[in-house]
Motif scaffolding. Structure first.
Motif, PDB file in Angstrom:
ATOM      1  N   LYS A   1       0.798  -1.228   0.000  1.00 36.68           N
ATOM      2  CA  LYS A   1       0.000   0.000   0.000  1.00 36.68           C
ATOM      3  C   LYS A   1       0.832   1.279   0.000  1.00 36.68           C
ATOM      4  O   LYS A   1       0.319   2.347  -0.317  1.00 36.68           O
ATOM      5  CB  LYS A   1      -0.933   0.010   1.219  1.00 36.68           C
ATOM      6  N   VAL A   2       2.122   1.185   0.405  1.00 37.74           N
ATOM      7  CA  VAL A   2       2.915   2.408   0.480  1.00 37.74           C
ATOM      8  C   VAL A   2       3.118   3.045  -0.889  1.00 37.74           C
ATOM      9  O   VAL A   2       3.351   4.258  -0.998  1.00 37.74           O
ATOM     10  CB  VAL A   2       4.300   2.162   1.140  1.00 37.74           C
ATOM     11  N   LYS A   3       3.033   2.248  -1.927  1.00 41.33           N
ATOM     12  CA  LYS A   3       3.273   2.783  -3.264  1.00 41.33           C
ATOM     13  C   LYS A   3       2.168   3.730  -3.731  1.00 41.33           C
ATOM     14  O   LYS A   3       2.378   4.537  -4.637  1.00 41.33           O
ATOM     15  CB  LYS A   3       3.446   1.642  -4.262  1.00 41.33           C
ATOM     16  N   TYR A   4       0.973   3.625  -3.090  1.00 36.44           N
ATOM     17  CA  TYR A   4      -0.138   4.493  -3.503  1.00 36.44           C
ATOM     18  C   TYR A   4      -0.006   5.864  -2.852  1.00 36.44           C
ATOM     19  O   TYR A   4       0.321   5.988  -1.678  1.00 36.44           O
ATOM     20  CB  TYR A   4      -1.477   3.864  -3.124  1.00 36.44           C
ATOM     21  N   ALA A   5      -0.315   6.900  -3.595  1.00 39.95           N
ATOM     22  CA  ALA A   5      -0.206   8.275  -3.108  1.00 39.95           C
ATOM     23  C   ALA A   5      -1.265   8.564  -2.062  1.00 39.95           C
ATOM     24  O   ALA A   5      -2.343   7.944  -2.055  1.00 39.95           O
ATOM     25  CB  ALA A   5      -0.336   9.257  -4.275  1.00 39.95           C
ATOM     26  N   PRO A   6      -1.004   9.507  -1.153  1.00 40.56           N
ATOM     27  CA  PRO A   6      -2.021   9.879  -0.156  1.00 40.56           C
ATOM     28  C   PRO A   6      -3.239  10.520  -0.836  1.00 40.56           C
ATOM     29  O   PRO A   6      -3.124  11.137  -1.898  1.00 40.56           O
ATOM     30  CB  PRO A   6      -1.283  10.872   0.738  1.00 40.56           C
ATOM     31  N   THR A   7      -4.370  10.380  -0.188  1.00 36.88           N
ATOM     32  CA  THR A   7      -5.624  10.856  -0.790  1.00 36.88           C
ATOM     33  C   THR A   7      -5.957  12.298  -0.425  1.00 36.88           C
ATOM     34  O   THR A   7      -6.376  13.074  -1.283  1.00 36.88           O
ATOM     35  CB  THR A   7      -6.783   9.946  -0.351  1.00 36.88           C
ATOM     36  N   VAL A   8      -5.794  12.690   0.842  1.00 40.06           N
ATOM     37  CA  VAL A   8      -6.186  14.037   1.266  1.00 40.06           C
ATOM     38  C   VAL A   8      -5.033  14.833   1.865  1.00 40.06           C
ATOM     39  O   VAL A   8      -5.192  16.029   2.129  1.00 40.06           O
ATOM     40  CB  VAL A   8      -7.352  13.977   2.290  1.00 40.06           C
ATOM     41  N   SER A   9      -3.900  14.189   2.107  1.00 39.96           N
ATOM     42  CA  SER A   9      -2.779  14.855   2.763  1.00 39.96           C
ATOM     43  C   SER A   9      -1.551  14.867   1.858  1.00 39.96           C
ATOM     44  O   SER A   9      -1.515  14.198   0.823  1.00 39.96           O
ATOM     45  CB  SER A   9      -2.430  14.157   4.074  1.00 39.96           C
ATOM     46  N   LYS A  10      -0.542  15.630   2.268  1.00 37.27           N
ATOM     47  CA  LYS A  10       0.704  15.664   1.506  1.00 37.27           C
ATOM     48  C   LYS A  10       1.520  14.396   1.725  1.00 37.27           C
ATOM     49  O   LYS A  10       2.192  13.912   0.826  1.00 37.27           O
ATOM     50  CB  LYS A  10       1.534  16.885   1.939  1.00 37.27           C
ATOM     51  N   TYR A  11       1.487  13.852   2.948  1.00 36.13           N
ATOM     52  CA  TYR A  11       2.275  12.672   3.290  1.00 36.13           C
ATOM     53  C   TYR A  11       1.385  11.581   3.870  1.00 36.13           C
ATOM     54  O   TYR A  11       0.406  11.855   4.569  1.00 36.13           O
ATOM     55  CB  TYR A  11       3.353  13.023   4.332  1.00 36.13           C
ATOM     56  N   LYS A  12       1.774  10.360   3.544  1.00 44.62           N
ATOM     57  CA  LYS A  12       1.138   9.208   4.184  1.00 44.62           C
ATOM     58  C   LYS A  12       2.035   8.811   5.366  1.00 44.62           C
ATOM     59  O   LYS A  12       3.230   8.547   5.182  1.00 44.62           O
ATOM     60  CB  LYS A  12       1.005   8.061   3.196  1.00 44.62           C
ATOM     61  N   ILE A  13       1.466   8.792   6.568  1.00 41.98           N
ATOM     62  CA  ILE A  13       2.231   8.527   7.798  1.00 41.98           C
ATOM     63  C   ILE A  13       1.824   7.169   8.368  1.00 41.98           C
ATOM     64  O   ILE A  13       0.629   6.908   8.581  1.00 41.98           O
ATOM     65  CB  ILE A  13       1.994   9.618   8.865  1.00 41.98           C
ATOM     66  N   TYR A  14       2.827   6.302   8.617  1.00 41.15           N
ATOM     67  CA  TYR A  14       2.588   5.020   9.285  1.00 41.15           C
ATOM     68  C   TYR A  14       3.175   5.106  10.696  1.00 41.15           C
ATOM     69  O   TYR A  14       4.392   5.234  10.870  1.00 41.15           O
ATOM     70  CB  TYR A  14       3.245   3.873   8.518  1.00 41.15           C
ATOM     71  N   ILE A  15       2.310   5.046  11.709  1.00 40.02           N
ATOM     72  CA  ILE A  15       2.748   5.047  13.109  1.00 40.02           C
ATOM     73  C   ILE A  15       2.617   3.619  13.624  1.00 40.02           C
ATOM     74  O   ILE A  15       1.506   3.099  13.787  1.00 40.02           O
ATOM     75  CB  ILE A  15       1.891   6.007  13.962  1.00 40.02           C
ATOM     76  N   ILE A  16       3.755   2.967  13.852  1.00 37.38           N
ATOM     77  CA  ILE A  16       3.751   1.566  14.322  1.00 37.38           C
ATOM     78  C   ILE A  16       4.111   1.573  15.803  1.00 37.38           C
ATOM     79  O   ILE A  16       5.270   1.800  16.170  1.00 37.38           O
ATOM     80  CB  ILE A  16       4.747   0.701  13.522  1.00 37.38           C
ATOM     81  N   ASP A  17       3.110   1.338  16.654  1.00 38.68           N
ATOM     82  CA  ASP A  17       3.320   1.366  18.107  1.00 38.68           C
ATOM     83  C   ASP A  17       3.796   0.010  18.610  1.00 38.68           C
ATOM     84  O   ASP A  17       3.434  -1.035  18.044  1.00 38.68           O
ATOM     85  CB  ASP A  17       2.008   1.761  18.794  1.00 38.68           C
ATOM     86  N   GLU A  18       4.583   0.030  19.689  1.00 32.05           N
ATOM     87  CA  GLU A  18       5.169  -1.199  20.266  1.00 32.05           C
ATOM     88  C   GLU A  18       5.856  -2.029  19.182  1.00 32.05           C
ATOM     89  O   GLU A  18       5.656  -3.237  19.063  1.00 32.05           O
ATOM     90  CB  GLU A  18       4.093  -2.030  20.984  1.00 32.05           C
ATOM     91  N   VAL A  19       6.704  -1.364  18.398  1.00 33.54           N
ATOM     92  CA  VAL A  19       7.313  -2.007  17.230  1.00 33.54           C
ATOM     93  C   VAL A  19       8.214  -3.175  17.618  1.00 33.54           C
ATOM     94  O   VAL A  19       8.477  -4.075  16.802  1.00 33.54           O
ATOM     95  CB  VAL A  19       8.084  -0.952  16.411  1.00 33.54           C
TER      96      VAL A  19
END
Length: 575
Positions: A111-129
């Motif tokens: 999914k990272v290859k797809y551009a963001p829909t409403v924002s400038k950046y797509k952010i992935y926050i991975i908690d307890e990595v």
């Protein structure tokens, strides 16, 4: 009716300025956004409740905000509101504890290859990595190193040491610190003022200390105190909820401990435990209280550094009476007890044992300290007196070097008197004469030949006694051992264990059973001279070997002749 929300959710930071105690992180992120120097991946690590996830969401808002000012989000635009309420599809918060497999990471990679829909950046926050599996980490590696330009990864963890180094090397790491007690108190005071709830600042200090540097824990405890005390935060309610002990009770307990009153200390402790106080929390309170006493003693003007104590009159009196030795030992003992209690099902027993041990610590009260100071002063006086006497003796020795017989006699007289006053060692002259009568040079040479090896076999303390000793005569089963100092000779011959060790060792080395007789150097010269006078030095034994002078050391004969010429006082013997 709207459901009640916990304080930590209602007052979750919405801007970098709201993040408490992490200015080193927030300032760097703000500057990166302002200067357009953001990285493709970040790692936020630190204890629980210190703002890692909150900072990640604020960063996501700030970098995508349409009206960002100085790196801060406006929290008014649609993008900010969408990220705040979780409806923005371009900011994805993933819990690695429940999505830790390879398939979930592969899904992210697709999914990272797809551009963001409403924002400038797509952010992935991975908690307890750190909960990701090894396979998941491997699947994440390449994407994390070179993601598309519109993608930013933010990894959050409480255990960064569990992350592979290959992951850590691909991210910018920010370490979140435990929040200070003062910062937590200020934040809680702000929240209570916003909620229009009355409070006692001492109660906030108790809650903040119990939170151990976590803002979320502090706000959760504050929620409980508010509910327990009917919308009012009081010291008593804070003590009840956290399991902490009121200062006056702590002061009484510590005073009994420092006075070494075990009975009273146990009474105070029992009453606290009967009230339901948590033993673990009690030991922690004592530990911090001892720390506060020490800090107050050393820097009474820095009252704001005290964590547990309020410097009232009883506390000041306690700080005056406590000695530094008691505090140091008390802190060490309480710290060990804290560690032991973590692995025990009966922590109360450890508390009781620790209190009894604290009352038995050496160090005493101020009176004892005064006596100790008096003892030190007395010892210092004795040392000075000894130094003075030593200086006088050196002068007398120097004057003796000029061969002033009158002065030499004066020096010798006190020495002789001192020897008469002390218990002197008497060598067995009859046994030594018997050894000299049957002495053989080959036996003396055999013993001297292995003397160095003997010293290396003995313990350091035993070898030290023999450093200035040497064999001077020997028969086939006994040898005479001359000691330079009478005290060494006496110490050696009075120690039966030492005698047996030397005899056993020399017998092993020579393959012959030998006993030895010790004699001080001053007595040896007299014994040897008398023996030579009463025996014919040229007489031979049955085997034809010479005795007497031939069986004695050549050095001894030379020394004896030198003494007759110049006198023993002016003679210095060097090996």
């Amino acid at each position: 009716m709207m459901a009640y929300q916990a304080l930590y959710r209602v007052f979750r930071p919405q801007s970098f300025d709201d993040v408490v105690g992490q200015s080193h992180v927030t300032k760097t992120l703000q500057n990166a956004i302002t200067q357009n120097k953001t990285s493709h991946a970040y790692l936020f690590s630190g204890p629980r409740g210190t703002g890692k996830t909150s900072a990640a969401k604020i960063f996501a808002k700030a970098i995508n905000c349409e009206n960002s000012t100085n790196g801060e989000p406006c929290n008014e635009c649609d993008v900010c509101k969408g990220i705040t309420d979780g409806s923005n599809p371009d900011v994805l918060e993933i819990d690695a504890a429940s999505n830790n497999g390879v398939e979930e990471i592969r899904d992210i990679r697709e999914k990272v290859k797809y551009a963001p829909t409403v924002s400038k950046y797509k952010i992935y926050i991975i908690d307890e990595v750190h909960m990701l599996s090894t396979g998941a980490f491997n699947a994440l590696l390449k994407t994390l190193e070179e993601p598309p330009k519109h993608v930013i990864f933010i990894l959050a963890t409480t255990e960064p040491h569990k992350l592979p180094l290959t992951i850590i090397s691909r991210v910018q790491r920010f370490d979140f610190k435990r929040i200070t007690t003062q910062d937590i108190v200020q934040r809680m005071a702000y929240i209570l003022n916003e909620e229009k709830i009355t409070f006692d600042e001492k109660a906030l200090m108790i809650i903040a200390r119990a939170a151990e540097g976590g803002m979320r824990d502090a706000l959760s405890l504050l929620d409980q105190v508010i509910s327990y005390g009917s919308d009012e935060v009081s010291v008593q309610d804070a003590l009840e909820i956290t399991g902490s002990v009121a200062q006056n009770l702590l002061t009484d307990l510590v005073a009994a401990i420092l006075n070494q009153d075990a009975s009273l200390s146990m009474e105070r402790l029992s009453s606290l435990l009967l009230e339901g106080k948590d033993p673990v929390r009690l030991v922690e309170d004592l530990l911090v209280f001892f720390r506060d006493i020490l800090l107050y003693q050393k820097a009474p003007n820095l009252e704001e550094t005290l964590e547990r104590a309020v410097p009232d009159e009883p506390f000041r009196e306690l700080a005056k009476s406590a000695t530094a030795s008691q505090i140091y030992k008390g802190v060490e003992l309480l710290n060990k007890t804290t560690t032991q209690m973590r692995f025990s099902n009966h922590p109360g027993i450890y508390v009781e044992v620790a209190i009894v041990m604290l009352t038995q610590l050496e160090g005493g009260t101020q009176g004892d300290q005064g006596e100790s100071s008096a003892d030190v002063s007395a010892l210092q006086s004795e040392v000075q007196e000894l130094k003075r006497e030593l200086a006088e003796l050196k002068k007398l020795v120097a004057s003796g070097a000029r061969a002033d017989n009158g002065k030499a006699e004066k020096v010798a007289r006190p020495k002789k008197a001192a020897m008469n006053n002390s218990k002197s060692f008497k060598a067995p002259v009859g046994k030594i004469n018997h050894v000299l009568d049957v002495a053989k040079k080959k036996d003396l040479q055999l013993i001297r030949g292995c003397w160095g090896e003997l010293l290396s076999m003995l313990m350091a303390s035993q070898a030290a006694l023999l450093n200035d000793a040497e064999p001077v005569a020997a028969s086939d089963d006994t040898f005479v051992l001359k000691f330079k100092h009478e005290i060494h000779c006496q110490m050696a011959m009075d120690n039966q264990s030492f005698v047996e060790t030397v005899e056993t060792s020399i017998s092993k080395l020579t393959k012959t059973t030998y006993h030895f007789i010790g004699i001080p150097e001053s007595q040896w010269f007299d014994v040897r001279e008398n023996f030579l006078k009463t025996h014919n030095s040229g007489e031979e034994d049955e085997s034809g070997e010479e005795r007497s002078e031939s069986a004695l050391s050549d050095n001894d004969l030379f020394v004896g002749a030198a003494e007759k010429l110049v006198g023993a006082d002016l003679l210095e013997i060097k090996e």
